[in-house]
Design a protein around this motif. Sequence first.
Motif, short mmCIF file in Angstrom:
data_model
loop_
_atom_site.label_atom_id
_atom_site.label_comp_id
_atom_site.label_asym_id
_atom_site.label_seq_id
_atom_site.Cartn_x
_atom_site.Cartn_y
_atom_site.Cartn_z
N LEU A 87 0.73 4.00 -7.81
CA LEU A 87 -1.12 3.99 -7.69
C LEU A 87 -1.48 4.92 -8.23
CD1 LEU A 87 -0.76 4.92 -4.73
CD2 LEU A 87 -0.90 2.35 -4.34
N ALA A 105 -8.66 8.99 0.08
CA ALA A 105 -7.46 8.77 1.01
C ALA A 105 -7.36 8.32 1.96
CB ALA A 105 -7.13 9.74 1.53
N ARG A 106 -7.95 7.94 3.07
CA ARG A 106 -8.41 7.22 4.12
C ARG A 106 -9.79 7.76 5.37
NH1 ARG A 106 -5.36 3.76 2.67
NH2 ARG A 106 -3.79 2.57 3.24
N SER A 115 0.64 -1.20 0.08
CA SER A 115 -0.26 0.43 0.07
C SER A 115 0.58 1.68 0.18
CB SER A 115 -0.79 -0.01 1.26
OG SER A 115 -0.17 0.30 2.22
N VAL A 116 0.10 2.36 -0.69
CA VAL A 116 1.18 3.14 -0.18
C VAL A 116 0.52 4.30 1.13
CG1 VAL A 116 -0.73 5.19 -1.12
CG2 VAL A 116 1.63 5.51 -1.22
N GLY A 117 -0.32 3.96 1.94
CA GLY A 117 -0.96 4.13 2.69
C GLY A 117 0.13 3.66 4.21
N ARG A 173 -1.92 -3.08 -9.34
CA ARG A 173 -1.41 -4.21 -8.41
C ARG A 173 -0.31 -5.08 -8.91
NH1 ARG A 173 -6.33 -4.81 -4.22
NH2 ARG A 173 -6.16 -2.39 -3.42
N GLY A 227 -9.37 2.32 -4.66
CA GLY A 227 -8.69 3.05 -5.37
C GLY A 227 -6.96 2.94 -5.81
N SER A 228 -6.33 1.58 -5.95
CA SER A 228 -5.27 1.21 -6.45
C SER A 228 -5.85 -0.30 -7.09
CB SER A 228 -3.98 0.61 -5.29
OG SER A 228 -4.67 0.20 -4.97
N HIS A 265 -12.73 0.12 -0.68
CA HIS A 265 -11.71 0.63 -0.86
C HIS A 265 -10.79 -0.12 -2.35
CE1 HIS A 265 -8.12 1.39 1.80
NE2 HIS A 265 -7.73 1.67 0.56
N MET A 304 2.51 -2.89 -7.45
CA MET A 304 2.64 -2.97 -6.34
C MET A 304 3.36 -4.01 -5.50
SD MET A 304 -1.20 -1.41 -5.32
CE MET A 304 -1.06 -1.26 -3.26
C1 DGY Z 1 -3.41 2.53 -0.65
O1 DGY Z 1 -2.26 1.77 -1.08
O2 DGY Z 1 -2.81 3.28 0.63
C2 DGY Z 1 -4.57 2.43 -0.84
O3 DGY Z 1 -5.28 2.74 -0.08
C3 DGY Z 1 -5.12 0.93 -1.75
O4 DGY Z 1 -6.22 1.52 -2.42
#
Ligand code: DGY
Length: 323
Positions: A101, A239-240, A76-78, A297, A290-291, A288, A300
């Motif tokens: 992503l 985002a979150r 994840s990016v988060g 994927r 987003g990516s 959820h 990622m």
């Molecule tokens: C992330 O990668 O943090 C995103 O929430 C994925 O959609």
Amino acid sequence: MEKKQVFLTRTLHNFALKELKKRYKIEIHSGKIPISKTKLQVKIQNVEGLICFPYDKIDRNLIDNAKNLKVISTYSVGFDHIDIEYAKIKKIRVGHTPEVLTNATADLAISLMLDILRRVSEGDRIIRSGKWLKIYGAYDYVGTDPQGKTLGIFGLGRIGSTLAKRAKSFDMKIIYHSRNPVSKNKEKKLGVKYVSFKKLITQSDIISIHVPHTKETNQLFNMKIFKKMKKTAILINTARGKIINEKDLIIALNKKIIGGAGLDVYELEPINKKHPLTKFENVILAPHVGSSTKETRKKMAEITIKNLNLGINGKKPIYSVGY
Ligand code: DGY
């Protein structure tokens, strides 16, 4: 030489697992998702590498129990699910997956915005429930044009900037607020204007959130803010979930304090069909994703493995946070 041990809190693509198996002794959690804290604690006791996901809370306690841990690689990016500060103290590398992503997430933000404005999902529900009775009337199922509307981007990082590029082609006026304004050059290129947070929330027709979840952004979008937004304003969040106070959002939607919302993330995930947000026609809910494109994927997964490989050998991951 014995292979280093790596634990995955859920499975990844086959190519990724193959790659990992060549180098490490891997174990993959296959039960209920997310893995329970107790189980995770046991599973990572001896591992040197951990591959985790946004639902896995990697806190101080868990880190203390993983005596050999060298790297946490999140798919994840988060990374708000990981105690970055503590990992840093313990000299554990943390890798994440930005950049790859960016397009997918910006595309989803645009999709949610257009869906709300043009009532696409609502129309789909009308047809599926057999309620398409009015045809082509002057007032039937009318939506709103994006052209000429003000899009407020909260956080002009990679995803926010890409969203601006997309929105420009819809002839929208784009304003943004970030901790620091970007260079004048970048502003010009993107066609965006920096404004205070107050102006962002009062002037925008659509507000899209693109900041990480931190102590500062936790529940930042609450009733106080909703009351300052336009009555017709639409809030987009890819985002979150915890950046929005969900209870306040539900009240704001009920009392028509704001015009609608397009959400991909929630305070507690997954939400179910009885969740109060599901009753609003002017709210679009995505699970959820987003990516979640096959191309993104896959990329990622590639980055997750690269980050793991570097970190397990004491090197800085390609995309590193903290140490
Ligand atoms: C992330 O990668 O943090 C995103 O929430 C994925 O959609």
